[in-house]
Write an enzyme that holds these catalytic residues in place. Structure first.
Site, PDB file in Angstrom:
ATOM      1  N   GLU A  98       0.843  -1.226   0.000  1.00 34.71           N
ATOM      2  CA  GLU A  98       0.000   0.000   0.000  1.00 34.71           C
ATOM      3  C   GLU A  98       0.868   1.262   0.000  1.00 34.71           C
ATOM      4  OE1 GLU A  98      -3.868   0.306   1.444  1.00 34.71           O
ATOM      5  OE2 GLU A  98      -4.279  -1.807   1.057  1.00 34.71           O
TER       6      GLU A  98
HETATM    7  N1  CAA Z   1      -6.738  11.473  -3.841  1.00 32.33           N
HETATM    8  C1  CAA Z   1      -7.285  11.879  -5.017  1.00 32.33           C
HETATM    9  N2  CAA Z   1      -6.544  12.214  -6.096  1.00 32.33           N
HETATM   10  C2  CAA Z   1      -5.205  12.120  -5.979  1.00 32.33           C
HETATM   11  C3  CAA Z   1      -4.565  11.705  -4.794  1.00 32.33           C
HETATM   12  C4  CAA Z   1      -5.394  11.376  -3.686  1.00 32.33           C
HETATM   13  N3  CAA Z   1      -4.879  10.974  -2.536  1.00 32.33           N
HETATM   14  N4  CAA Z   1      -3.235  11.701  -4.985  1.00 32.33           N
HETATM   15  C5  CAA Z   1      -3.027  12.117  -6.249  1.00 32.33           C
HETATM   16  N5  CAA Z   1      -4.213  12.364  -6.847  1.00 32.33           N
HETATM   17  C6  CAA Z   1      -4.425  12.862  -8.203  1.00 32.33           C
HETATM   18  C7  CAA Z   1      -3.718  14.202  -8.330  1.00 32.33           C
HETATM   19  O1  CAA Z   1      -4.577  15.274  -7.919  1.00 32.33           O
HETATM   20  C8  CAA Z   1      -3.405  14.271  -9.803  1.00 32.33           C
HETATM   21  O2  CAA Z   1      -4.544  14.664 -10.541  1.00 32.33           O
HETATM   22  P1  CAA Z   1      -4.524  15.999 -11.467  1.00 32.33           P
HETATM   23  O3  CAA Z   1      -3.442  15.770 -12.465  1.00 32.33           O
HETATM   24  O4  CAA Z   1      -5.882  16.035 -12.031  1.00 32.33           O
HETATM   25  O5  CAA Z   1      -4.198  17.103 -10.507  1.00 32.33           O
HETATM   26  C9  CAA Z   1      -3.133  12.819 -10.169  1.00 32.33           C
HETATM   27  O6  CAA Z   1      -3.762  12.028  -9.145  1.00 32.33           O
HETATM   28  C10 CAA Z   1      -1.655  12.492 -10.211  1.00 32.33           C
HETATM   29  O7  CAA Z   1      -1.092  12.826  -8.954  1.00 32.33           O
HETATM   30  P2  CAA Z   1       0.496  12.890  -8.742  1.00 32.33           P
HETATM   31  O8  CAA Z   1       1.088  13.797  -9.787  1.00 32.33           O
HETATM   32  O9  CAA Z   1       0.749  13.200  -7.317  1.00 32.33           O
HETATM   33  O10 CAA Z   1       0.906  11.387  -9.110  1.00 32.33           O
HETATM   34  P3  CAA Z   1       2.314  10.694  -9.185  1.00 32.33           P
HETATM   35  O11 CAA Z   1       2.416   9.945 -10.433  1.00 32.33           O
HETATM   36  O12 CAA Z   1       3.409  11.662  -8.818  1.00 32.33           O
HETATM   37  O13 CAA Z   1       2.189   9.553  -8.043  1.00 32.33           O
HETATM   38  C11 CAA Z   1       2.328   8.613  -5.829  1.00 32.33           C
HETATM   39  C12 CAA Z   1       1.921   9.797  -6.722  1.00 32.33           C
HETATM   40  C13 CAA Z   1       1.956   9.082  -4.430  1.00 32.33           C
HETATM   41  C14 CAA Z   1       3.801   8.316  -5.884  1.00 32.33           C
HETATM   42  C15 CAA Z   1       1.495   7.367  -6.241  1.00 32.33           C
HETATM   43  O14 CAA Z   1       1.950   6.856  -7.460  1.00 32.33           O
HETATM   44  C16 CAA Z   1       1.536   6.284  -5.184  1.00 32.33           C
HETATM   45  O15 CAA Z   1       0.791   6.339  -4.203  1.00 32.33           O
HETATM   46  N6  CAA Z   1       2.390   5.240  -5.410  1.00 32.33           N
HETATM   47  C17 CAA Z   1       2.366   4.054  -4.552  1.00 32.33           C
HETATM   48  C18 CAA Z   1       1.450   3.031  -5.116  1.00 32.33           C
HETATM   49  C19 CAA Z   1       0.773   2.205  -4.073  1.00 32.33           C
HETATM   50  O16 CAA Z   1       0.459   2.679  -2.965  1.00 32.33           O
HETATM   51  N7  CAA Z   1       0.476   0.988  -4.406  1.00 32.33           N
HETATM   52  C20 CAA Z   1      -0.234   0.115  -3.508  1.00 32.33           C
HETATM   53  C21 CAA Z   1      -0.729  -1.082  -4.236  1.00 32.33           C
HETATM   54  S1  CAA Z   1      -2.134  -1.785  -3.452  1.00 32.33           S
HETATM   55  C22 CAA Z   1      -1.556  -2.765  -2.223  1.00 32.33           C
HETATM   56  O17 CAA Z   1      -0.415  -2.783  -1.892  1.00 32.33           O
HETATM   57  C23 CAA Z   1      -2.626  -3.569  -1.512  1.00 32.33           C
HETATM   58  C24 CAA Z   1      -2.075  -4.701  -0.714  1.00 32.33           C
HETATM   59  O18 CAA Z   1      -1.779  -5.720  -1.242  1.00 32.33           O
HETATM   60  C25 CAA Z   1      -1.998  -4.593   0.750  1.00 32.33           C
END
Ligand code: CAA
Length: 381
Positions: free
Chosen positions: A364
């Site tokens: 996550e």
């Molecule tokens: N809520 C709503 N929208 C969001 C948001 C949020 N929390 N965070 C980002 N966004 C939106 C942004 O507003 C943006 O939209 P606009 O272009 O319209 O403004 C868009 O998403 C892109 O945002 P970023 O530019 O911030 O995106 P990024 O490419 O830089 O990535 C990141 C951000 C935080 C690194 C993200 O890629 C991330 O969270 N990576 C980790 C992935 C992850 O958590 N994977 C988990 C897999 S599931 C799992 O693990 C389950 C399990 O088995 C236990």
């Protein structure tokens, strides 16, 4: 901030604790040894109403608040972090995306089944080439008539194989850069062209399923598009915010259990004529463990409280997940140290807590990604 529990919360804690201590604890040795998915226990959780705790009664859920759901993951994880993650993934990212982004038809079709435990939910975001950089996914979805044709693959999918529905992400616009052009879909397990890979052999969380998925011209009905085309990244991120509070609760459960085992052992074990817990080297370790667990608890329930009141909680959820998972790793490591040689053998629980804790720093969103989320929150705040 004081943690105040209502009578409803106390009842939830008591019910889950009883289920965990009476039923789950008995199943742990076999889960550890055979690594088999605990289907019967998950069905029992459904019968107890645990598979839809924060879901509105209108959709067949228990209609309880978000902290009640977090309490359930916390209590379950003290006995089995495997059941903790099954519940967290099922609810936070397997069910909630449909509840918050689904059409009324989608909600009526899927939520009552998921909330009752008839269906198990999963979430398919990560790919072989895109983990932290979730937006870098390669899976595509091309609309053809009344279906989308999906091609690509996913990895490390929790609940895979056991799950009935997968909230899956694919690019509907391959020319769009980054997070744009990603869409979310509800994929049913028997979708033609949807193939579930072999179960990974993991360091910990034995019993929990983790597999790859592949889409080979998989035909998903157009009505299973979740939210609007191009809105998929938002669907993923918005639900991961609350999902991370679930993982914080899982890590908290592991940490608290490791600490309690260490305290019990330190009271019993005597060296140099007195309990090891009365000797400063061990006593100070126990004090540090208890303080870290308490801090993780406050961060986790504070984030849950914000979520309950509809306040932004992405930064607080990331803090809770990062701190609680680091705490789980530290406390489990110290619990092994308190147990000495006994801590290193499988007969005693600290060895399992240590193996189960590690992944909470990874999934996550790795803790490195949580640093990114927290610092972005500070800069944008
Ligand atoms: N809520 C709503 N929208 C969001 C948001 C949020 N929390 N965070 C980002 N966004 C939106 C942004 O507003 C943006 O939209 P606009 O272009 O319209 O403004 C868009 O998403 C892109 O945002 P970023 O530019 O911030 O995106 P990024 O490419 O830089 O990535 C990141 C951000 C935080 C690194 C993200 O890629 C991330 O969270 N990576 C980790 C992935 C992850 O958590 N994977 C988990 C897999 S599931 C799992 O693990 C389950 C399990 O088995 C236990």
């Amino acid at each position: 901030m004081e943690l105040r529990w209502s009578e409803e919360h106390d009842m939830m804690r008591k019910m889950v604790r009883q289920f965990a201590e009476e039923k789950v604890s008995k199943a742990v040795p076999a889960m550890e040894e055979k690594d088999e998915f605990p289907l019967e226990l998950v069905k029992e959780m459904g019968a107890l109403g645990l598979m839809g705790i924060p879901i509105d009664e209108k959709y067949g859920g228990a209609g309880m608040d978000f902290p009640s759901y977090i309490l359930a993951i916390h209590e379950l994880s003290k006995v089995s972090a495997t059941l903790g993650v099954i519940l967290s993934v099922h609810t936070s990212v397997g069910t909630n995306p449909i509840l918050y982004f689904g059409s009324e038809e989608q909600k009526n079709r899927y939520i009552p089944r998921l909330a009752s435990g008839e269906y198990l939910g999963a979430f398919a975001l990560t790919e072989p080439g895109s983990g932290s950089d979730a937006a870098g996914m390669k899976t595509t979805a091309v609309k053809k008539g009344d279906r989308y044709i999906l091609n690509g693959s996913k990895v490390f999918i929790t609940n895979a194989g056991a799950a009935d529905t997968y909230v899956a992400f694919a690019k509907t616009d391959t020319k769009a850069l980054g997070a744009k052009g990603i869409s979310a879909f509800i994929v049913e397990k028997d979708t033609p062209g949807f193939v579930i890979g072999a179960k990974e052999k993991k360091m910990g969380l034995h019993g929990s399923n983790t597999s790859s998925l592949s889409f080979e011209d998989a035909e998903v009905p157009a009505e299973n598009l979740l939210g609007a085309e191009g809105e998929g990244f938002k669907v993923a991120m918005a639900n991961l915010d609350a999902g991370r509070i679930g993982i914080a609760a899982q890590a908290l459960g592991i940490a608290e259990a490791a600490m309690e085992h260490a305290v019990d052992y330190a009271k019993e074990r005597k060296q140099f004529g007195r309990s090891i817990g009365k000797q400063q080297g061990v006593a100070f370790k126990l004090a540090d463990m208890a303080t870290q667990v308490e801090a993780a608890k406050l961060l986790t329930y504070r984030a849950a409280n914000l979520r309950q009141h509809g306040k932004p909680c992405g930064t607080e959820a990331a803090m809770a997940k990062m701190f609680a998972s680091d705490t789980a790793m530290k406390v489990a490591t110290e619990a092994i140290q308190v147990f000495g040689g006994y801590g290193y053998v499988k007969e005693y629980a600290p060895e399992r807590f240590f193996r189960d804790a590690k992944v909470t720093q990874i999934y996550e969103g790795t803790n490195e990604i949580q640093h990114l989320v927290i610092s972005k929150g500070l800069m944008n705040g």
